[in-house]
Design a protein around this motif. Structure first.
Motif, PDB file in Angstrom:
ATOM      1  N   SER A   1       0.826  -1.205   0.000  1.00  0.00           N
ATOM      2  CA  SER A   1       0.000   0.000   0.000  1.00  0.00           C
ATOM      3  C   SER A   1       0.866   1.263   0.000  1.00  0.00           C
ATOM      4  CB  SER A   1      -0.946   0.005   1.208  1.00  0.00           C
ATOM      5  OG  SER A   1      -0.213  -0.045   2.412  1.00  0.00           O
ATOM      6  N   ASP A   2       2.049   1.199   0.610  1.00  0.00           N
ATOM      7  CA  ASP A   2       2.969   2.344   0.569  1.00  0.00           C
ATOM      8  C   ASP A   2       3.442   2.612  -0.859  1.00  0.00           C
ATOM      9  OD1 ASP A   2       2.723   2.633   3.258  1.00  0.00           O
ATOM     10  OD2 ASP A   2       4.671   1.777   3.776  1.00  0.00           O
ATOM     11  N   ILE A   3       3.671   1.548  -1.611  1.00  0.00           N
ATOM     12  CA  ILE A   3       4.103   1.713  -2.997  1.00  0.00           C
ATOM     13  C   ILE A   3       2.987   2.331  -3.831  1.00  0.00           C
ATOM     14  CG2 ILE A   3       4.900   0.487  -5.057  1.00  0.00           C
ATOM     15  CD1 ILE A   3       6.051  -1.645  -3.208  1.00  0.00           C
ATOM     16  N   PHE A   4       1.767   1.851  -3.653  1.00  0.00           N
ATOM     17  CA  PHE A   4       0.639   2.397  -4.403  1.00  0.00           C
ATOM     18  C   PHE A   4       0.380   3.854  -4.021  1.00  0.00           C
ATOM     19  CE2 PHE A   4      -1.281  -2.113  -4.650  1.00  0.00           C
ATOM     20  CZ  PHE A   4      -0.543  -2.391  -5.786  1.00  0.00           C
ATOM     21  N   ASP A   5       0.460   4.147  -2.716  1.00  0.00           N
ATOM     22  CA  ASP A   5       0.102   5.478  -2.226  1.00  0.00           C
ATOM     23  C   ASP A   5       1.252   6.470  -2.297  1.00  0.00           C
ATOM     24  OD1 ASP A   5      -2.374   4.506  -1.660  1.00  0.00           O
ATOM     25  OD2 ASP A   5      -2.052   4.280   0.492  1.00  0.00           O
TER      26      ASP A   5
ATOM     27  N   PHE B   1      10.266   8.157  -7.911  1.00  0.00           N
ATOM     28  CA  PHE B   1       9.140   8.178  -8.851  1.00  0.00           C
ATOM     29  C   PHE B   1       8.007   7.305  -8.319  1.00  0.00           C
ATOM     30  CE2 PHE B   1       6.922   6.210 -12.485  1.00  0.00           C
ATOM     31  CZ  PHE B   1       6.403   7.349 -13.078  1.00  0.00           C
ATOM     32  N   CYS B   2       6.775   7.797  -8.461  1.00  0.00           N
ATOM     33  CA  CYS B   2       5.591   7.080  -7.985  1.00  0.00           C
ATOM     34  C   CYS B   2       4.661   6.818  -9.168  1.00  0.00           C
ATOM     35  CB  CYS B   2       4.872   7.895  -6.918  1.00  0.00           C
ATOM     36  SG  CYS B   2       3.282   7.189  -6.433  1.00  0.00           S
TER      37      CYS B   2
ATOM     38  N   CYS C   1       0.240   4.369 -18.068  1.00  0.00           N
ATOM     39  CA  CYS C   1       1.052   4.193 -16.867  1.00  0.00           C
ATOM     40  C   CYS C   1       0.324   3.328 -15.847  1.00  0.00           C
ATOM     41  CB  CYS C   1       1.401   5.550 -16.253  1.00  0.00           C
ATOM     42  SG  CYS C   1       2.502   5.458 -14.820  1.00  0.00           S
ATOM     43  N   LEU C   2      -0.995   3.533 -15.711  1.00  0.00           N
ATOM     44  CA  LEU C   2      -1.780   2.758 -14.756  1.00  0.00           C
ATOM     45  C   LEU C   2      -1.738   1.272 -15.084  1.00  0.00           C
ATOM     46  CD1 LEU C   2      -3.660   2.869 -12.303  1.00  0.00           C
ATOM     47  CD2 LEU C   2      -5.573   3.175 -13.883  1.00  0.00           C
ATOM     48  N   SER C   3      -1.692   0.945 -16.368  1.00  0.00           N
ATOM     49  CA  SER C   3      -1.601  -0.458 -16.770  1.00  0.00           C
ATOM     50  C   SER C   3      -0.160  -0.943 -16.774  1.00  0.00           C
ATOM     51  CB  SER C   3      -2.210  -0.662 -18.160  1.00  0.00           C
ATOM     52  OG  SER C   3      -1.462   0.029 -19.147  1.00  0.00           O
ATOM     53  N   MET C   4       0.702  -0.148 -16.184  1.00  0.00           N
ATOM     54  CA  MET C   4       2.108  -0.501 -16.007  1.00  0.00           C
ATOM     55  C   MET C   4       2.783  -0.778 -17.345  1.00  0.00           C
ATOM     56  SD  MET C   4       1.471  -2.759 -12.581  1.00  0.00           S
ATOM     57  CE  MET C   4       0.127  -2.200 -11.506  1.00  0.00           C
ATOM     58  N   GLY C   5       2.610   0.185 -18.236  1.00  0.00           N
ATOM     59  CA  GLY C   5       3.193   0.079 -19.560  1.00  0.00           C
ATOM     60  C   GLY C   5       2.575  -1.009 -20.404  1.00  0.00           C
ATOM     61  N   GLY C   6       1.328  -1.391 -20.067  1.00  0.00           N
ATOM     62  CA  GLY C   6       0.647  -2.441 -20.813  1.00  0.00           C
ATOM     63  C   GLY C   6       0.998  -3.845 -20.353  1.00  0.00           C
TER      64      GLY C   6
ATOM     65  N   GLY D   1      -7.783   0.251  -6.974  1.00  0.00           N
ATOM     66  CA  GLY D   1      -8.751   0.350  -5.887  1.00  0.00           C
ATOM     67  C   GLY D   1      -8.135   0.182  -4.519  1.00  0.00           C
ATOM     68  N   ASP D   2      -6.932  -0.364  -4.467  1.00  0.00           N
ATOM     69  CA  ASP D   2      -6.230  -0.519  -3.195  1.00  0.00           C
ATOM     70  C   ASP D   2      -5.268   0.630  -2.935  1.00  0.00           C
ATOM     71  OD1 ASP D   2      -6.592  -3.325  -1.694  1.00  0.00           O
ATOM     72  OD2 ASP D   2      -6.948  -3.583  -3.833  1.00  0.00           O
ATOM     73  N   SER D   3      -5.437   1.721  -3.651  1.00  0.00           N
ATOM     74  CA  SER D   3      -4.605   2.899  -3.426  1.00  0.00           C
ATOM     75  C   SER D   3      -5.487   4.080  -3.033  1.00  0.00           C
ATOM     76  CB  SER D   3      -3.817   3.251  -4.696  1.00  0.00           C
ATOM     77  OG  SER D   3      -4.643   3.937  -5.620  1.00  0.00           O
ATOM     78  N   ARG D   4      -4.867   5.089  -2.463  1.00  0.00           N
ATOM     79  CA  ARG D   4      -5.631   6.282  -2.100  1.00  0.00           C
ATOM     80  C   ARG D   4      -5.997   7.112  -3.326  1.00  0.00           C
ATOM     81  NH1 ARG D   4      -1.272  10.377   0.791  1.00  0.00           N
ATOM     82  NH2 ARG D   4       0.401  10.248  -0.757  1.00  0.00           N
ATOM     83  N   TRP D   5      -5.397   6.797  -4.474  1.00  0.00           N
ATOM     84  CA  TRP D   5      -5.668   7.539  -5.702  1.00  0.00           C
ATOM     85  C   TRP D   5      -6.863   6.969  -6.463  1.00  0.00           C
ATOM     86  CZ3 TRP D   5      -2.253  11.460  -5.642  1.00  0.00           C
ATOM     87  CH2 TRP D   5      -1.006  11.266  -5.056  1.00  0.00           C
ATOM     88  N   GLN D   6      -7.565   6.029  -5.881  1.00  0.00           N
ATOM     89  CA  GLN D   6      -8.523   5.227  -6.633  1.00  0.00           C
ATOM     90  C   GLN D   6      -9.545   6.049  -7.410  1.00  0.00           C
ATOM     91  OE1 GLN D   6     -11.542   3.304  -3.901  1.00  0.00           O
ATOM     92  NE2 GLN D   6      -9.933   3.736  -2.434  1.00  0.00           N
ATOM     93  N   ASP D   7     -10.050   7.130  -6.850  1.00  0.00           N
ATOM     94  CA  ASP D   7     -11.077   7.903  -7.543  1.00  0.00           C
ATOM     95  C   ASP D   7     -10.515   8.739  -8.689  1.00  0.00           C
ATOM     96  OD1 ASP D   7     -13.333   7.062  -6.090  1.00  0.00           O
ATOM     97  OD2 ASP D   7     -12.731   8.326  -4.420  1.00  0.00           O
TER      98      ASP D   7
END
Length: 682
Positions: free
Chosen positions: A7-11, A73-74, A111-116, A125-131
């Motif tokens: 969760s730290d990596i996602f957030d 980088f995040c 980027c969200l799909s991790m470069g495809g 959905g498991d990150s604070r950025w979900q919305d």
């Protein structure tokens, strides 16, 4: 060595991440203009790191690379920054600004799909950025800005150290309500009134009264998927007289292997109200012959060979009814009807074009043949009843051929009759005395999520549910290779053994697992129907997440799930000279005759059309199914399920199926009246 907290990596809150990511997150909920400005500067600063950083995230999550390679980088924060930067460019009427905004959102999606690399589930959905990172919202023309930011999904393993403090009598994840039964009964009764208006006399127990038979009734079933062939046979068994013996033969069934399954379900009835049923698989011709028959370069030689096989096989010659479907190409059903006048029950489970000959002339003639076969007149030879269990397929066939099929629900009696119900066969035991099993099954995630994604799901669950926690269940992954198996004190593990050895019987499913987590891989899934039939409470992704999983499968050529939605299986139409008429009966579920695009595989890059298609699935409409949008949310809801809630859900699923069966049974009574008693109706 400090272990990674996912969760730290996602957030972007763990060690090594720049403070600007946290600043951006706080600004989003309070000052969108300032957030957009900061986001633009972050995009400029980190763009050189983005391409490599987004693609490397899976390696970090799988333990094959270190977080140090990110240099602050995040990936999820960068995707959120791209989305936020696009807000300032949203100017109505400005084509240039709209293109720039669209380009930023496309980059965020990449980027969200991790470069495809991870094209099924991004775990946003498991990150604070979900919305800010909903893939379907990023695809939209004007994605909604984040107005609510939930942090519950970004919980670390420490939060899961004490599940016992929750109230086990209830769950914040409420079972779904029934959006199925009323429309189901209405459309099926209307279809029967037109297509199957007559029914033979019934016994007091609701069984058909058939003439006394001098021999068993013989049924021959053709298809690939064993369970979808068992479905109509077991339904017919429940409405046929108990003094008639039945014989059921499978031709071409391979998945799952029929021998073990038949040994489990084809047993003497537990009560005197069902007829005795004998089952066997035919191995001549072998399964590959049946599978390849529709792929022959010329149809006439294939028909000649099929006619010879049908004529030489004593069992087939003496069959009282054929059953066709089972996930095979519908063209096989057409070919069977061309060479025999035996009564046939067709349960359509695959698109009409699935493995249909590619020639335009052949397709035109097959469509014309289907139109006549699916709507037989009283004078037609070869009594045929055709239906489908899938609302989506019903609408697709209507758009392609102008034929409306009744939707007939799968009840999976072969599974339900083999299950072990917690209250006993008569449900006399009460919830107060029943203790639920201690395992929850993660089912089919290796099919829907694939490879690395499914492995990381296990890693994330393992981190959130430690062996020394008081999480109330053990979590079991099905058919996942090279994962730890069960041992004393282990909370998360995989079923041991190969695929066949780990295939649980229906009795095992019902008594071993308190619940199941199911990730969909198509609009219709027999695995969902099986779990529902044996009363195992089901957790599934919420509708938005299902649509996201479907979308990325559709744009990928690496694997082939969600084939019902694929345009290459919907490329079929019929020529007509008269005006388009309305359907002969109301198909239900808000059917609109002019809205066919979603059912023909066209425009599904439009999120709304994709949502429309997914919304037709039974797993979205049936009641008593729980939904989740994140792994943390799923585990939270599981932790709050006590015996009373589990019992209530199991019993509600059973009663819901019985209520729908009252309508379904009438369909099979009328179908059997037509097929077995020589009555044909238009």
């Amino acid at each position: 060595m400090v272990s990674l907290v996912f969760s730290d990596i996602f957030d972007c809150t763990g060690r090594g991440f720049h403070s600007d990511w946290n600043h951006l997150y706080k600004l989003v909920s309070s000052d969108t203009a300032a957030a957009s400005s900061l986001a633009a500067s972050l995009v400029t600063r980190w763009r050189n790191h983005s391409q490599q950083g987004c693609k490397r995230l899976p390696d970090v999550l799988l333990g094959e690379a270190t977080l140090m390679e990110f240099h602050g980088f995040c990936p999820f924060g960068y995707a959120a920054a791209l989305n936020a930067a696009s807000w300032s460019l949203e100017q109505p009427g400005s084509v240039q600004e709209d293109r720039r905004s669209r380009a930023l959102r496309d980059e965020a999606l990449e980027c969200l799909s991790m470069g495809g690399r991870w094209w099924t589930w991004t775990f946003h959905g498991d990150s604070r950025w979900q919305d800010m990172l909903s893939p379907l919202e990023l695809l939209g023309k004007r994605p909604g800005r984040a107005r609510r930011l939930r942090s519950e999904a970004a919980v670390t393993a420490a939060t899961f150290a004490s599940f016992g403090s929750s109230d086990a009598s209830s769950s914040s994840s409420r079972p779904s309500t029934d959006r199925y039964l009323e429309q189901y009964a209405k459309q099926l009764r209307a279809a029967m009134a037109q297509r199957l208006p007559s029914v033979l006399p019934l016994s007091p127990s609701g069984k058909l009264r058939l003439p006394v038979a001098s021999r068993p009734l013989q049924f021959a079933a053709f298809g690939v998927h064993t369970t979808t062939l068992l479905e109509p046979m077991w339904a017919l068994r429940r409405i046929l007289p108990e003094d008639h013996n039945l014989v059921f033969a499978l031709f071409g069934a391979t998945h799952p292997p029929p021998d073990r399954l038949v040994q489990e379900v084809c047993l003497p009835p537990r009560n005197d109200h069902l007829p005795h049923l004998t089952c066997f698989s035919s191995f001549y011709p072998d399964a590959s012959w049946w599978l390849d028959l529709v792929d022959r370069p010329k149809m006439q030689p294939a028909l000649d060979e099929l006619a010879e096989v049908m004529g030489d096989d004593q069992y087939l010659r003496g069959s009282d009814c054929l059953i066709c479907g089972g996930g095979h190409s519908p063209t096989l059903c057409f070919m069977l009807r061309m060479v025999t006048d035996l009564p046939m029950l067709i349960t359509l489970q695959a698109p009409l074009t699935f493995r249909m000959p590619r020639g335009e002339d052949q397709r035109a003639l097959l469509v014309a043949f289907f139109r006549e076969m699916a709507r037989p007149s009283p004078s037609s030879r070869g009594r045929t009843v055709t239906s489908t269990s899938l609302i989506f397929l019903q609408r697709q066939v209507w758009a392609q051929t102008g034929c409306l099929l009744p939707v007939v629900r799968n009840h999976n009696w072969y599974a339900a009759e083999s299950a072990e119900w917690p209250g006993g066969a008569d449900q006399t035991a009460g919830a107060g005395t029943w203790q639920p099993p201690h395992e929850v099954l993660f089912w089919q995630n290796h099919v829907s999520l694939k490879g690395e994604v499914a492995i990381f799901l296990w890693r994330l669950v393992k981190q959130l549910v430690s062996d020394d926690s008081d999480f109330p269940f053990n979590l079991v992954f099905k058919n996942m290779k090279k994962l730890p198996s069960s041992r004393a004190g282990r909370k998360v593990y995989a079923l041991a053994g190969n695929l066949d050895a780990s295939m649980a019987t229906y009795r095992d499913l019902s008594r071993r697992y308190a619940a199941a987590v199911l990730f969909p891989h198509d609009i219709g899934m027999i695995s969902f129907d099986d779990l529902y039939a044996v009363g195992v409470p089901i957790f599934m992704p919420e509708s938005e997440l299902v649509a996201e999983i479907a979308r990325v499968h559709l744009i990928s050529t690496k694997n082939y799930p969600w084939y019902l939605l694929r345009a290459e299986h919907a490329d079929l139409h019929y020529a007509r000279a008269d005006d388009l008429r309305p359907p002969p009966w109301d198909p239900g579920w808000n059917f609109r005759a002019n809205e066919t695009q979603a059912y023909l595989g066209k425009g599904l890059e439009d999120p709304d059309l994709l949502r429309q298609a997914v919304a037709t699935s039974n797993f979205m409409l049936l009641p008593h199914v729980r939904r989740f949008g994140s792994v943390a949310g799923l585990l939270r809801d599981l932790s709050m399920l006590g015996p009373a809630e589990l019992w209530k859900t199991r019993e509600a699923m059973r009663l819901s199926s019985l209520e729908a069966w009252e309508v379904t049974a009438d369909f099979y009574r009328r179908s059997a009246s037509c097929l077995l008693a020589g009555e044909t109706h238009g």
